[in-house]
Scaffold this active site. Structure first.
Site, PDB file in Angstrom:
ATOM      1  N   ARG A 106       0.888  -1.179   0.000  1.00 21.38           N
ATOM      2  CA  ARG A 106       0.000   0.000   0.000  1.00 21.38           C
ATOM      3  C   ARG A 106       0.914   1.213   0.000  1.00 21.38           C
ATOM      4  NH1 ARG A 106      -5.183   1.638   3.589  1.00 21.38           N
ATOM      5  NH2 ARG A 106      -6.058   0.307   1.983  1.00 21.38           N
ATOM      6  N   HIS A 133      -7.393   0.756  -6.322  1.00 22.04           N
ATOM      7  CA  HIS A 133      -7.581  -0.091  -5.132  1.00 22.04           C
ATOM      8  C   HIS A 133      -8.314  -1.365  -5.578  1.00 22.04           C
ATOM      9  CE1 HIS A 133      -7.756  -1.247  -1.093  1.00 22.04           C
ATOM     10  NE2 HIS A 133      -8.568  -0.350  -0.568  1.00 22.04           N
ATOM     11  N   GLN A 136     -10.182  -3.801  -3.075  1.00 23.78           N
ATOM     12  CA  GLN A 136     -11.464  -3.283  -2.590  1.00 23.78           C
ATOM     13  C   GLN A 136     -12.563  -3.572  -3.607  1.00 23.78           C
ATOM     14  OE1 GLN A 136     -12.323  -1.539   0.479  1.00 23.78           O
ATOM     15  NE2 GLN A 136     -14.281  -2.158  -0.381  1.00 23.78           N
ATOM     16  N   ASP A 228     -17.012   7.642  -1.573  1.00 21.56           N
ATOM     17  CA  ASP A 228     -15.733   7.507  -0.858  1.00 21.56           C
ATOM     18  C   ASP A 228     -15.368   8.897  -0.329  1.00 21.56           C
ATOM     19  OD1 ASP A 228     -13.220   6.654   0.033  1.00 21.56           O
ATOM     20  OD2 ASP A 228     -12.279   6.851  -1.944  1.00 21.56           O
ATOM     21  N   CYS A 268     -16.345   2.084   0.735  1.00 19.20           N
ATOM     22  CA  CYS A 268     -15.159   1.266   1.025  1.00 19.20           C
ATOM     23  C   CYS A 268     -14.703   1.432   2.478  1.00 19.20           C
ATOM     24  CB  CYS A 268     -14.041   1.618   0.063  1.00 19.20           C
ATOM     25  SG  CYS A 268     -13.630   3.380   0.071  1.00 19.20           S
ATOM     26  N   ARG A 296     -13.678  -8.140   2.062  1.00 20.98           N
ATOM     27  CA  ARG A 296     -12.257  -7.944   1.774  1.00 20.98           C
ATOM     28  C   ARG A 296     -11.483  -9.214   2.100  1.00 20.98           C
ATOM     29  NH1 ARG A 296     -10.049  -2.850   1.768  1.00 20.98           N
ATOM     30  NH2 ARG A 296      -8.172  -3.988   1.154  1.00 20.98           N
TER      31      ARG A 296
END
Ligand code: CP
Ligand code: NVA
Length: 308
Positions: A106, A133, A136, A228, A268, A296
């Site tokens: 990440r 991402h 996700q 988001d 998310c 996830r």
């Protein structure tokens, strides 16, 4: 599907069949876990987890996930590894490849993840960059499949910043044939190059893709409404300015009236209540949103078991 040894950096590196197989495997692993059936598909394998940004879901779901697959994890935080500064990313990749069977990263610049993958002898998983991402969105697609049974005749609307989430949702929907409408303020659109790539992919999948500037236009008839944060990790200093720019892009009950009946809301997380989503709308859809967070774990187990 045979994707053993491949990196998982962006969704557009995979086709509809690969993504479907990953989702089916995730569903199988989720059921087995519920039934108390162990599945040590990665017995004694090690995942190195590199974090240049904070995390709750990603950190815990990857670590628990590799344990449930019979393996183990080593977590490296930014203050320990100082990615790209203490030594080159290529050296980091070549060293980690000698100890671990897979690397999760990440970080900020997407190119750093690409660079790590280029020099790594083991598969690299993108667990969020400024650009995408994909883990996700794989979990999001699993959630959509659980809720609607298939990806047919669905429209996803996204309201907010054309950020890493918007980019990945565009890709995921284009590949799976889900119509997607992204609403963002002028100058905050998803990556232009990616939009064109997704339009290309949608010729085969049948997905309709549009980027608009009015949230109610995007949400019209949508089965899935997604949002988001307005200021992503690394943009904290812009938060105040962004609150003003994005104030008309909030997902709330008024906006949800435009969506299809029984539309679901996905986020998310982490969420900033009162900004991109109201407390009321988030809590009304909390069951789905926390199932999405749980997914996830199952989606990433499918990725690790398939590529490592
Ligand atoms: N959604 C997500 O990636 O959460 P974290 O930042 O907590 O890992
Ligand atoms: N766009 C957000 C996603 C967090 C999971 C960020 O990058 O901070």
């Amino acid at each position: 599907m045979n994707i053993k040894g491949r990196d998982f950096l962006t969704l557009i590196d995979f086709d509809n069949k690969d993504i479907n197989s990953l989702i089916e495997l995730a569903q199988k692993l989720k059921q087995e876990k519920k039934d108390g059936k162990p599945h040590h598909l990665l017995k004694d394998k090690t995942l190195a987890m590199v974090f240049a940004k904070p995390s709750l879901r990603t950190r815990v779901s990857f670590e628990v996930g590799i344990q449930q697959l019979g393996g183990n994890a080593v977590v490296l935080k930014q203050d320990e590894i100082i990615l790209g500064q203490r030594e080159t990313i290529s050296d980091t990749a070549r060293v980690l490849s000698r100890y671990a069977d897979g690397i999760m990263i990440r970080t900020f610049a997407h190119n750093d993840a690409v660079e790590l993958a280029k020099y790594s002898d083991v598969p690299v998983i993108n667990a969020l960059t400024d650009f995408t991402h994909p883990c996700q969105v794989l979990a999001d697609l699993l959630t959509v499949k659980e809720k609607f049974g298939s990806f047919d005749n669905l429209k996803l609307a996204y309201a907010g910043d054309g950020n890493n989430m918007a980019n990945s949702l565009l890709a995921g929907c284009a590949i799976m044939g889900i119509d997607v409408s992204i609403a963002c303020p002028e100058g905050f659109e998803p990556d232009l190059d990616l939009i064109w790539k997704c339009k290309d992919i949608s010729i085969g999948s049948g997905a309709k893709i549009e980027v608009v500037q009015i949230p109610s236009e995007a949400v019209e008839g949508a089965n899935i409404v997604y949002t988001d944060v307005w200021a992503s990790m690394g943009q904290e200093k812009e938060a105040e300015k962004r609150r003003k720019i994005f104030k008309n892009f909030q997902v709330n009950e008024k906006l949800m009236k435009k969506a299809a009946q029984n539309a679901i809301v996905l986020h998310c997380l982490p969420a900033h209540r009162g900004e991109e989503i109201t407390e009321e709308t988030l809590e009304k859809h909390a069951n789905t949103i926390f199932e999405q967070a749980e997914n996830r774990l199952h989606a990433q187990k499918a990725v690790m078991a398939s590529i490592m």
